[in-house]
Design an enzyme around this catalytic site. Sequence first.
Site, PDB file in Angstrom:
ATOM      1  N   SER A 560     -22.203 -35.207  59.855  1.00  0.00           N
ATOM      2  CA  SER A 560     -21.013 -34.998  59.021  1.00  0.00           C
ATOM      3  C   SER A 560     -20.970 -33.567  58.531  1.00  0.00           C
ATOM      4  O   SER A 560     -22.021 -32.899  58.404  1.00  0.00           O
ATOM      5  CB  SER A 560     -21.034 -35.954  57.820  1.00  0.00           C
ATOM      6  OG  SER A 560     -20.008 -35.639  56.894  1.00  0.00           O
ATOM      7  N   TYR A 573     -24.578 -40.496  50.322  1.00  0.00           N
ATOM      8  CA  TYR A 573     -24.041 -40.297  51.675  1.00  0.00           C
ATOM      9  C   TYR A 573     -24.415 -38.921  52.216  1.00  0.00           C
ATOM     10  O   TYR A 573     -24.920 -38.787  53.331  1.00  0.00           O
ATOM     11  CB  TYR A 573     -22.523 -40.465  51.645  1.00  0.00           C
ATOM     12  CG  TYR A 573     -21.839 -40.224  52.976  1.00  0.00           C
ATOM     13  CD1 TYR A 573     -21.799 -41.224  53.942  1.00  0.00           C
ATOM     14  CD2 TYR A 573     -21.234 -39.002  53.256  1.00  0.00           C
ATOM     15  CE1 TYR A 573     -21.165 -41.007  55.163  1.00  0.00           C
ATOM     16  CE2 TYR A 573     -20.599 -38.772  54.464  1.00  0.00           C
ATOM     17  CZ  TYR A 573     -20.570 -39.779  55.421  1.00  0.00           C
ATOM     18  OH  TYR A 573     -19.948 -39.564  56.622  1.00  0.00           O
TER      19      TYR A 573
END
Length: 683
Positions: A560, A573
Amino acid sequence: MTGHHEAQAAVDGLLKRSHRLGADPRNTNYAGGNTSAKATALDPVTGEGVELMWVKGSGGDLGTLTADGLAALRLDRLRALTGVYPGVDREDDMAAAFEYCLHGKGGAAPSIDTAMHGLVDAAHVDHLHPDSGIALACAADGEKLTAECFGEQVVWVPWRRPGFQLGLDIAAVKEANPRAVGCVLGGHGITAWGATSEECEANSLHIIRTAEVFLAERGRPEPFGPVLEGYEPLGTAERRERAAALAPYVRAVASADRPQVGHFDDSDTVLDFLSRAEHGRLAALGTSCPDHFLRTKVRPLVLDVPPSAPREEVIARLKELHTGYREEYRAYYERHAEAGSPAMRGADPAIVLIPGVGMFSFGKDKQTARVAGEFYVNAINVMRGAESVSAYAPIEEREKFRIEYWELEEAKLRRMPEPKPLATRTALVTGAGSGIGRAIAHRLVAAGACVVVADLDAAKAASVAEELGGPDKAVAVTVDVTDEEQIAAAFREALLAFGGVDLVVNNAGISISKPLLETSARDWDLQHDVMARGSFLVSREAARVMTAQGLGGDIVYIASKNAVFAGPNNIAYSATKADQAHQVRLLAAELGEHGIRVNGVNPDGVVRGSGIFASGWGAQRAAVYGVEEEKLGEFYAQRTLLKREVLPEHVANAVFALTGGDLTHTTGLHIPVDAGVAAAFLR
């Protein structure tokens, strides 16, 4: 009936007959045999009637035949070729002449069996490869047995390679035997004929079923001999676990010259054959019917140790046998190759038989591998039938070579399209039931890969596998990536489905978006269990398989932008994405010596189609940024340099670029797919 209606009726009847015959594997094998019909049609140039023949073209399959798969030829021109036939030594020249007999445009290329259909004086002809017929054709005293079985109804034709001369032979047999309805072709199959389509089909089925009854009634019990002590099949669970454990090493054996896709078969037919005393002798004789050994190679590799042997001993013996197989195959090629023979295509086996476990078959794609296995099952049935009433006596080795390295077969191979970039590669994609994972699975299949769709949601995984084309393209597995045993089971299923694994995409994930003080230890553990721990476990299992195969491989992490960008309310996350990003670097450094490349993709703002965003993450992030949830994608796009929304397909394209494009010497790289986020530039 007008010429047009007569022609259409002939074609319609031919297709229906072909479908009925091709639907039953007792009648013929996949893509095996051909059917034809003759009728009068109107010549669009003269307006007069012209006699035509429609015959299944090269490479088609009777069960799925369409009108486009037929070749239409003028009978007057086809039969006139007998006047210019240069003789059996130059009969291959006649294949090119069929092109000058074609009527109109379109349709399939005429096959080598075209002469058989055109020269036989019958309106309808079937040429088929039934196991029962080939059993008689490959029996040591096949001519005598054919006469006993059929009397004057069916005539024996000695072995001759398919071609123009065989067509002349069968035409002469029919003319000399007016009471005959067909013939058994030594070492090959059967041919039947009739005045109507119904009569022809009935004659074909009569030959096949009569031979089946003859073999059943006359055949001796246990034609493969008694069960070999210690070679009995393992239990189902143990057998499949053993097959999966051996699969990477077996695939290495089949892929020394070029990578292959595998198929596993542990049917009762295979297991019984491999448990019997005569299986080694019979397997060494090889297959016989030309359709068989074109796909199975001249003979299989047979593991000669019992299933109870330690795995390390089995693997070592497999490697020894492979060395011997390659030497023997090269010697076979050199014994028979002539100055004009095609180059040797490879010396690895297409069929590997493992007593007590089953059969692995290999090919350029899953369908080819599966069909090769089906053909070897046909060969087992043929051997059983022949041994039950006589002795299995396939055509001599030189004739097998003439078929395997036939220039006409070589020309057929040259006409095949170039393989797709990921052909022969099998990918396992986690979290592939939706969003980015689903898009990646679609992209990889489009590029020629086989895909294992791994997801926690079984229904979604099955749906995606079906979208991708079913078991010859994709299979679904249910897996929780936090569970070691489930991951191992998923890889076992991949190995049994496709023979190996070459490409793994760590995409499975969840998203917990909370401020630091609201993030619980449970949140932290769950986030890291799914993505950091899950990616580690999947990559570890992938490395085990890939190093055993010795074919290199690719591991791709879908990380990400958050792996390098510090955003608000996202501690669990983003931290686990940073963990994944560094796993890429660590594994690239460790696995490079095995030819395994490890790379990553850093997406951002992939809202549309995303399972993560749909599960509540979208609402949370929208609240953080003060926008409506349905406009979150637009919001992310506007904060990028390119002002473009990122879609799952864009991430999938990056995965393909890393694995199927030109980045063959790249490892340890992260590719941003974020439409340009300056704060996340890699430094």
